[in-house]
Write an enzyme that holds these catalytic residues in place. Structure first.
Site, PDB file in Angstrom:
ATOM      1  N   GLY A 125     -23.936   7.931 -17.347  1.00 21.76           N
ATOM      2  CA  GLY A 125     -24.240   8.193 -18.755  1.00 21.76           C
ATOM      3  C   GLY A 125     -25.727   8.146 -19.026  1.00 21.76           C
ATOM      4  N   ARG A 126     -26.435   7.468 -18.163  1.00 22.37           N
ATOM      5  CA  ARG A 126     -27.891   7.443 -18.351  1.00 22.37           C
ATOM      6  C   ARG A 126     -28.603   7.357 -17.010  1.00 22.37           C
ATOM      7  NH1 ARG A 126     -29.525   1.552 -20.421  1.00 22.37           N
ATOM      8  NH2 ARG A 126     -27.866   0.375 -19.435  1.00 22.37           N
TER       9      ARG A 126
ATOM     10  N   LYS B 275     -32.992   6.005 -14.072  1.00 24.16           N
ATOM     11  CA  LYS B 275     -32.092   5.352 -15.040  1.00 24.16           C
ATOM     12  C   LYS B 275     -32.812   5.311 -16.381  1.00 24.16           C
ATOM     13  CE  LYS B 275     -29.246   1.212 -15.647  1.00 24.16           C
ATOM     14  NZ  LYS B 275     -28.685   0.065 -14.936  1.00 24.16           N
TER      15      LYS B 275
ATOM     16  N   GLY C   3     -18.860   7.698 -15.619  1.00 23.36           N
ATOM     17  CA  GLY C   3     -19.899   8.604 -15.104  1.00 23.36           C
ATOM     18  C   GLY C   3     -21.301   8.119 -15.392  1.00 23.36           C
TER      19      GLY C   3
ATOM     20  N   ARG D 107     -34.532   4.427  -9.164  1.00 21.32           N
ATOM     21  CA  ARG D 107     -33.806   3.642  -8.165  1.00 21.32           C
ATOM     22  C   ARG D 107     -33.649   4.456  -6.879  1.00 21.32           C
ATOM     23  NH1 ARG D 107     -28.607   1.288 -11.449  1.00 21.32           N
ATOM     24  NH2 ARG D 107     -27.830   3.421 -11.451  1.00 21.32           N
TER      25      ARG D 107
ATOM     26  N   ASP E 187     -16.760   0.508 -11.412  1.00 15.93           N
ATOM     27  CA  ASP E 187     -17.811   1.532 -11.498  1.00 15.93           C
ATOM     28  C   ASP E 187     -19.162   0.940 -11.094  1.00 15.93           C
ATOM     29  OD1 ASP E 187     -17.081   0.208 -14.035  1.00 15.93           O
ATOM     30  OD2 ASP E 187     -18.932   1.102 -14.777  1.00 15.93           O
ATOM     31  N   ASN E 188     -19.230  -0.378 -10.964  1.00 10.40           N
ATOM     32  CA  ASN E 188     -20.481  -1.013 -10.546  1.00 10.40           C
ATOM     33  C   ASN E 188     -20.375  -1.538  -9.116  1.00 10.40           C
ATOM     34  OD1 ASN E 188     -21.634  -0.502 -13.009  1.00 10.40           O
ATOM     35  ND2 ASN E 188     -21.142  -2.493 -13.868  1.00 10.40           N
TER      36      ASN E 188
ATOM     37  N   ASP F 159     -26.457  -1.620 -10.200  1.00  4.37           N
ATOM     38  CA  ASP F 159     -26.375  -1.749 -11.657  1.00  4.37           C
ATOM     39  C   ASP F 159     -26.689  -3.165 -12.128  1.00  4.37           C
ATOM     40  OD1 ASP F 159     -25.932   0.882 -11.960  1.00  4.37           O
ATOM     41  OD2 ASP F 159     -23.989   0.724 -12.947  1.00  4.37           O
TER      42      ASP F 159
ATOM     43  N   ASP G 260     -26.897   6.796 -25.931  1.00  2.00           N
ATOM     44  CA  ASP G 260     -28.062   7.690 -26.003  1.00  2.00           C
ATOM     45  C   ASP G 260     -28.668   8.099 -24.655  1.00  2.00           C
ATOM     46  OD1 ASP G 260     -29.172   5.314 -25.217  1.00  2.00           O
ATOM     47  OD2 ASP G 260     -30.242   4.935 -27.095  1.00  2.00           O
TER      48      ASP G 260
END
Ligand code: AMP
Ligand code: MG
Length: 529
Positions: A105-106, A125, A103, A195, A272-273, A282, A137
């Site tokens: 995450g950032r 991002k 997912g 982005r 995922d990319n 990504d 984080d």
């Protein structure tokens, strides 16, 4: 009232199922395509670069670009009225293994806008944690943000399908990173990139539902994707889903062939990319081939297996498409047809590759023997370190009237000698191999009906003069860490016209300097970003 000139037109977070839990806590998210989440406030946001072209395609005026609101919105400090930011739920195969839920995450999707009949999704991002942040984080550091910002734009101008970048902002906060995963953590400047793409949906968005046997939501996502991004396919049916998969294959192939053409190594080709629209997405530990080398990857995390090396990117794209086919199978339920599409992909991509390589060599017709000319060249380029970009660009200077080189002659190589990193390594036997190849190439050129000048023009449209060499990005990063952002903007300008001869940019048409050969950030990058 329009805000920043944007015509807000959200669909993803209106038409697809949301996560009912509104708390920003890390968890498994079931039966939902996304979770609503807002970006975090930062201590001192400053805009340090933007792409005027991306602002234009979104309908943002020069005045709005200079406004406080722009800085606030695209650093995550203000949410536009009428929008509901969210993070997407997806899974992925990482380095060959199913990794479960990953997912955004950032990444936080701000909104979708419509401008001149085109739909664009805007995503930050590095704007803070989401339910998908797992143990990390949710932030991004300046160095990786500069790399993503610059290359998104550079790839677009190279003609490679890609997500774009609107802006690059400093957050004013410090972010702790252990760059080489060796226990030497340090604080770095935090940054946020905005982005922009038609959509950020990935293979992994489909895989996560299939992995959970959630046919209902997988179908919803497929229907949504076709409706907005493959509308010509028409109404849902087994045939239209198969056509959808076929078109994802076509777009993916197109993207990969462009990567091979320009010498781009993605570095982390996990599913995922991989964008469902065939966009390069990504930008992490990517790199550019300097010395032409099929075995090269810049990603130190992949050092031992080199799964994502330059010469293997085509194979990996097939592997990733097979994972997507596995996922779509839950809805399509026709293994034979899916396999047929994949089998065809395997042979088509080889054909597409040779056709692309012919264009790099300036061969407009198709002749027997062209493939071996390409294969022999690939071998030669790897016999001694040879700069890919410089080699192909200089090759367009060759005249087909040139006389065939005789044994012992070295002069014929002078046109490309600038591409060799270590001319002293060109032994007698390598020289002889070059001479034999050169003769074949000259004889092959003589069969071309177009003249030298026309061939040069067409070669220079596929062989870029300027790419974002790994050390160039690093120079911009080093300056930016000292508070000087001018090089980011100068490089953006250079990379806006990568195929044009520009005397004022000639200093970037050079081999990688020796200091950058083994420097972290230039030849070696980790996933830490
Ligand atoms: P990547 O290898 O960058 O494509 O990231 C793989 C997964 O890790 C994605 O789900 C990212 O959103 C997540 N991720 C990477 N870096 C961070 C970070 N600093 N904080 C939260 N999630 C992250
Ligand atoms: Mg990713």
């Amino acid at each position: 009232m329009t805000q920043l000139g944007l015509n807000i037109a959200d669909t993803f977070n209106k038409e697809l199922p949301d996560d009912k839990d509104r708390n920003n806590t890390r968890r498994q998210v079931l039966e939902a395509c996304y979770s609503f989440v807002e970006p975090i406030q930062t201590s001192n946001a400053t805009l340090i670069a933007h792409s005027a072209e991306v602002a234009e395609i979104l309908g943002i005026s020069e005045g709005d670009l200079q406004s406080n609101l722009f800085t606030k919105v695209f650093s995550g400090n203000e949410v536009l009225e009428g929008t509901a930011p969210f993070a997407m739920c997806y899974g992925g195969h990482q380095f060959g293994h199913w990794a479960g839920q990953l997912g955004d995450g950032r990444a936080i999707n701000l909104t979708e806008v419509l401008h001149e009949n085109k739909r664009w999704a805007l995503q930050l991002k590095g704007a803070g944690p989401t339910p998908y942040s797992r143990s990390a984080d949710g932030l991004a550091v300046l160095r990786s943000s500069i790399r993503e910002f610059l290359l998104s734009e550079a790839m677009h101008h190279l003609g490679v399908p890609t997500t774009r970048a609107l802006s690059l902002s400093l957050t004013g906060d410090q972010v702790l990173r252990d760059m080489m995963y060796d226990g030497n953590g340090a604080y770095e400047k935090g940054a946020v990139v905005c982005r922009v793409a038609e959509s950020f949906i990935r293979f992994g968005n489909f895989e996560i539902f299939a992995s959970r046997n959630d046919k209902v939501n997988l179908t919803k996502l497929m229907d949504y994707t076709i409706k907005y991004f493959y509308p010509h396919i028409g109404k849902p049916s087994k045939e239209s889903y198969l056509q959808f998969f076929q078109e994802v294959c076509d777009r993916t192939m197109n993207m990969i062939i462009h990567w091979q053409r320009v010498g781009f190594v993605h570095g982390v080709m996990n599913t995922d990319n991989f964008s469902i629209l065939g966009l390069t997405i990504d930008y992490g530990p990517y790199g550019w081939l300097e010395g032409y080398d099929h075995g090269w990857t810049p990603n130190t995390t992949d050092r031992s297996h080199k799964r994502y090396r330059y010469g293997y990117q085509m194979n990996i794209s097939l592997w990733n498409l097979a994972q997507l086919a596995n996922a779509l199978f839950l809805v399509i339920d026709d293994a034979k047809s899916l396999e047929g599409i994949l089998m065809k992909y395997r042979s088509d991509i080889q054909e597409a590759y040779f056709s692309m390589m012919r264009s790099k060599l300036g061969l407009s017709l198709e002749e027997d023997g062209d493939e071996s000319l390409v294969i022999e060249l690939e071998e030669l380029l790897q016999k001694s370190e040879t700069d890919m970009t410089i080699f192909f660009r200089l090759l367009s200077e060759v005249s087909k009237e040139q006389s065939l080189p005789i044994e012992g002659d070295k002069k014929f190589l002078s046109v490309i000698e600038k591409a060799f990193y270590k001319p002293e390594e060109i032994t007698e036997s390598i020289l002889e191999s070059w001479r034999i190849w050169w003769m074949k190439y000259l004889m092959r050129l003589k069969k071309e009906t177009i003249d030298d000048a026309k061939r040069k023009t067409s070669m220079n449209l596929v062989n870029p003069k300027y790419v974002l060499r790994n050390y160039m990005a690093q120079l911009a990063i080093d300056d930016a860490n000292q508070g000087d952002y001018t090089l980011i903007n100068s490089l953006l300008e250079v990379l806006r016209n990568p195929y044009d001869e520009k005397p004022e940019h000639e200093k970037w048409f050079v081999k990688r300097p020796e200091w950058a050969r083994n420097k972290i950030g230039c030849s070696m990058l980790s996933c830490s970003s």
